[in-house]
Write an enzyme that holds these catalytic residues in place. Structure first.
Site, short mmCIF file in Angstrom:
data_model
loop_
_atom_site.label_atom_id
_atom_site.label_comp_id
_atom_site.label_asym_id
_atom_site.label_seq_id
_atom_site.Cartn_x
_atom_site.Cartn_y
_atom_site.Cartn_z
N HIS A 21 3.25 -6.51 2.37
CA HIS A 21 2.19 -7.35 3.20
C HIS A 21 2.23 -9.04 2.57
O HIS A 21 2.24 -8.74 1.16
CB HIS A 21 0.68 -7.15 3.00
N HIS A 23 6.35 -1.26 3.69
CA HIS A 23 6.10 -2.67 4.05
C HIS A 23 5.61 -3.32 2.81
O HIS A 23 4.58 -2.96 2.20
CB HIS A 23 5.57 -2.73 5.49
N GLY A 74 -4.63 3.22 1.25
CA GLY A 74 -5.12 3.02 2.70
C GLY A 74 -3.71 2.92 3.43
O GLY A 74 -3.87 2.33 4.62
N GLN A 75 -2.55 3.28 3.00
CA GLN A 75 -1.40 2.72 3.84
C GLN A 75 -1.52 3.54 5.05
O GLN A 75 -1.96 5.04 5.06
CB GLN A 75 -0.21 3.63 3.02
N ASN A 95 0.78 -1.33 -0.04
CA ASN A 95 -0.07 -0.09 -0.08
C ASN A 95 0.98 1.44 0.08
O ASN A 95 1.91 1.31 0.91
CB ASN A 95 -0.75 0.11 1.15
P1 5GP Z 1 -0.87 -0.32 5.75
O1 5GP Z 1 -2.19 -0.29 6.14
O2 5GP Z 1 0.16 0.56 6.17
O3 5GP Z 1 -0.57 -1.04 4.28
O4 5GP Z 1 -0.44 -1.53 6.73
C1 5GP Z 1 -0.01 -1.43 7.99
C2 5GP Z 1 -0.05 -2.98 8.65
O5 5GP Z 1 0.57 -2.55 10.23
C3 5GP Z 1 -1.53 -3.11 9.15
O6 5GP Z 1 -1.90 -4.22 8.52
C4 5GP Z 1 -1.44 -3.08 10.67
O7 5GP Z 1 -2.54 -4.29 11.18
C5 5GP Z 1 -0.26 -3.53 11.04
N1 5GP Z 1 0.16 -2.96 12.19
C6 5GP Z 1 0.23 -1.58 12.65
N2 5GP Z 1 0.68 -1.44 13.85
C7 5GP Z 1 1.29 -2.79 14.30
C8 5GP Z 1 2.17 -3.26 15.38
O8 5GP Z 1 2.39 -2.27 16.10
N3 5GP Z 1 2.48 -4.32 15.28
C9 5GP Z 1 2.33 -5.05 14.02
N4 5GP Z 1 3.00 -6.23 14.15
N5 5GP Z 1 1.69 -4.68 12.96
C10 5GP Z 1 0.97 -3.57 13.03
#
Ligand code: 5GP
Ligand code: ZN
Length: 116
Positions: free
Chosen positions: A104, A102, A95-96, A89
């Site tokens: 997924h 990172h 929705g990042q 993302n």
């Molecule tokens: P994004 O929405 O930015 O693509 O993904 C961020 C991801 O980080 C989300 O899937 C969320 O669940 C994960 N995440 C957020 N905070 C933490 C955390 O403190 N520890 C871990 N292991 N994952 C996290």
């Protein structure tokens, strides 16, 4: 969150915040997502702070390639013979929510297309 010292994933990478370190090398780390969206949901991050895919620079090219290869190695270790999905993302439309690049790694169930 552009300040590296308060970046959540930088703090995970440097062990300030503990996580289950599933795999790592000098440049990358894999750990479980805290809110899994599939039976296997792993985050693969560079240890270097890069805010998003859009912020990666030409000098990050090798790092990006190695990160993708590392994600493949993690997928093999997870025995995702039926396949898996990698998602990066990037920015508000995607929705990042965490501003540290990172990947997924999602697997263990059938996934639909297109994504929401
Ligand atoms: P994004 O929405 O930015 O693509 O993904 C961020 C991801 O980080 C989300 O899937 C969320 O669940 C994960 N995440 C957020 N905070 C933490 C955390 O403190 N520890 C871990 N292991 N994952 C996290
Ligand atoms: Zn960071």
């Amino acid at each position: 969150m552009s300040n590296v010292s308060i970046c959540l994933f930088c703090q995970i990478a440097n062990s300030t915040i503990p996580v289950k370190r599933l795999a790592e090398n000098d440049d990358a780390l894999a750990f479980p997502d805290i809110n899994p969206q599939a039976p296997v949901h792993i985050l693969v991050i560079p240890k270097k702070h890069i805010a998003s895919h859009a912020d990666a620079m030409p000098e990050d090219t090798a790092l990006l390639g190695n990160l993708l290869a590392f994600a493949g190695q993690v997928a093999r270790e997870q025995k995702l013979e039926n396949g898996y999905r990698l998602v990066i993302n990037t920015g508000p439309d995607s929705g990042q929510t965490v501003e540290h690049l990172h990947i997924h790694l999602l697997g263990g169930r059938h996934m639909t297309w297109p994504p929401g």
